[in-house]
Enzyme design. Sequence first.
Site, PDB file in Angstrom:
ATOM      1  N   ASN A   1       0.816  -1.219   0.000  1.00 38.23           N
ATOM      2  CA  ASN A   1       0.000   0.000   0.000  1.00 38.23           C
ATOM      3  C   ASN A   1       0.851   1.271   0.000  1.00 38.23           C
ATOM      4  O   ASN A   1       0.465   2.278  -0.588  1.00 38.23           O
ATOM      5  CB  ASN A   1      -0.897   0.034   1.248  1.00 38.23           C
ATOM      6  CG  ASN A   1      -2.280  -0.537   0.966  1.00 38.23           C
ATOM      7  OD1 ASN A   1      -2.824  -0.357  -0.117  1.00 38.23           O
ATOM      8  ND2 ASN A   1      -2.847  -1.234   1.939  1.00 38.23           N
TER       9      ASN A   1
ATOM     10  N   PHE B   1      -1.648  -8.478   4.222  1.00 36.79           N
ATOM     11  CA  PHE B   1      -0.292  -7.973   4.427  1.00 36.79           C
ATOM     12  C   PHE B   1      -0.055  -6.627   3.732  1.00 36.79           C
ATOM     13  O   PHE B   1       1.036  -6.377   3.210  1.00 36.79           O
ATOM     14  CB  PHE B   1       0.752  -9.012   3.970  1.00 36.79           C
ATOM     15  CG  PHE B   1       0.319 -10.436   4.187  1.00 36.79           C
ATOM     16  CD1 PHE B   1      -0.018 -10.870   5.462  1.00 36.79           C
ATOM     17  CD2 PHE B   1       0.186 -11.312   3.134  1.00 36.79           C
ATOM     18  CE1 PHE B   1      -0.457 -12.167   5.676  1.00 36.79           C
ATOM     19  CE2 PHE B   1      -0.266 -12.611   3.337  1.00 36.79           C
ATOM     20  CZ  PHE B   1      -0.588 -13.045   4.609  1.00 36.79           C
ATOM     21  N   CYS B   2      -1.088  -5.781   3.731  1.00 33.52           N
ATOM     22  CA  CYS B   2      -0.961  -4.450   3.106  1.00 33.52           C
ATOM     23  C   CYS B   2      -0.606  -4.537   1.635  1.00 33.52           C
ATOM     24  O   CYS B   2       0.008  -3.613   1.094  1.00 33.52           O
ATOM     25  CB  CYS B   2       0.093  -3.585   3.806  1.00 33.52           C
ATOM     26  SG  CYS B   2      -0.431  -2.935   5.357  1.00 33.52           S
ATOM     27  N   ASN B   3      -0.923  -5.642   0.990  1.00 35.60           N
ATOM     28  CA  ASN B   3      -0.582  -5.796  -0.427  1.00 35.60           C
ATOM     29  C   ASN B   3      -1.846  -6.189  -1.189  1.00 35.60           C
ATOM     30  O   ASN B   3      -2.033  -7.347  -1.568  1.00 35.60           O
ATOM     31  CB  ASN B   3       0.517  -6.859  -0.568  1.00 35.60           C
ATOM     32  CG  ASN B   3       1.183  -6.802  -1.927  1.00 35.60           C
ATOM     33  OD1 ASN B   3       0.526  -6.518  -2.932  1.00 35.60           O
ATOM     34  ND2 ASN B   3       2.470  -7.073  -1.975  1.00 35.60           N
TER      35      ASN B   3
END
Length: 496
Positions: A137, A431-433
């Site tokens: 992100n 995982f912020c992806n």
Amino acid sequence: MEGAKEDFLRRFGDDYGYPNALKNIDEMRSTEFKRLEGLAYLDHAGATLYSEAQLEAIFRDLSTKVYGNPHSQSDSSQATSDVISEARQQVLTYFNASPKDYKCLFTSGVTGALKLVGETFPWSSESCYMYTLENHNSVLGIREYALDLGATVLAVDIEEVEHLRSPKQSIHILKHSTQRRSEANSPREIQNGKCSGNSYNLFAFPSECNFSGKKFPLELVNIIKGYAGSRIGDSLQCRGSWLVLIDAAKGCATEPPDLARYPADFVTCSFYKMFGYPTGLGVLIVRNEAARLLNKKYFSGGTVSASIADIDFVKKRENIEQLFEDGTVSFLDIASIRHGFHIINRLTVLSIARHTASLATYTRNKMLELKHGNGLKLCLLYGRTVEKANPSNVGPTITFNLKRSDGSWFGYREVEKLASLSSIQLRTGCFCNPGACAKFLGLSHLDLLSNLEDGHVCWDDADVLHGKPTGAVRISFGYMSTFEDAEVSRLLLSTS
Ligand SMILES: *Cc1c(COP(=O)(O)O)cnc(C)c1O
């Protein structure tokens, strides 16, 4: 476990452990990571761990030296300046970056470094910001600056085609995803494929994906930089120059990009992902030529040569480090990093890569073998190259979901709860992806929006919605992980 360990060592004994180090892996664990007794910490992609010896060395250093504010003239100030320039040099050496071509800027972490690039990049309505779908992100967020100035934004999926001789041809950019941006809750289409003129374009990719562990080919740097004025993919034609950013936050723990071979313009990394301590400190490694293009707006203590308080007069510093590092850098943290580098350099990053890859490959293979009584596979592993996992194209990360014997999904929160009952610490979610998550889980824009409408947000308990997982389970290894850590996670899965 004994027989299993013998099998493991027969296969991976050459890669496992650090035979040339002062202590072998088991001694290292029992003397420098005493706090791990009885637990399996498997979230090194989230944050790896500092060794107790490292902390003691830092404590001795800080408690015997006098480090003053680096902006003063005293001896204590000089001591700080010396330790900071030594640290910059150490970082540049780690990435094989010549101090003639590159500068190392200290930031608050990878996110701080990425934000600095976004804020200062010379965006124009002719620019293009292109990034791989699989990105954190914090890399995606750069697009807000690009969009504000009318630039074109594209997310691309990169497919490597092996066996092709010309590196230029061997990487195909598969698709342009049209970007959407919500304004007052109504998603707006962002046009693509229209960039032109003599402008600066930015391409961003991770050296290693923090979702799947996939290592992106660093040749992308030279390929993209060679694209000036030519077509990319089918529809996009961008004139002007391409600058390349590598997010090495995940990759730098085992394979720092070699900047002499792959001269990226910007590289980011954070020290807590490499050796656990300090947190809140990272770097932006920037090519001198790229640094000169950046428009730094804000000025502050440290970044000005002179300013006048009540008229619009300011003379900014010319020295690149001084111009971009606002305020006083976190100098006691910077003084600490050499004690982390000492460990990495003593073990060697190559041995760390081999050690962690041996654990990941073993675990991955074992997980693929797990089956229910009716023959249905238990684990679905994410990542393109998983079947023939080769440490040179996949990092020490395994991301997966589990299926029940009736084929339904076993939610990742369930796995996390079971794991924590066995003192196994792993990570779940996206995982912020979000790009990698949607790609591997097969979630369409519609799925994502309807999950959000149903109230699902990052980090909540809604692990399966409308029959599909909303995230995954991730196991990741660090330099001090052992066979026993890997085995404990495998045993947990085989009993679930
Ligand atoms: C951890 C991570 C980040 C964020 O780094 P911070 O230093 O926490 O800001 C960005 N990208 C990747 C690939 C990461 O693994």
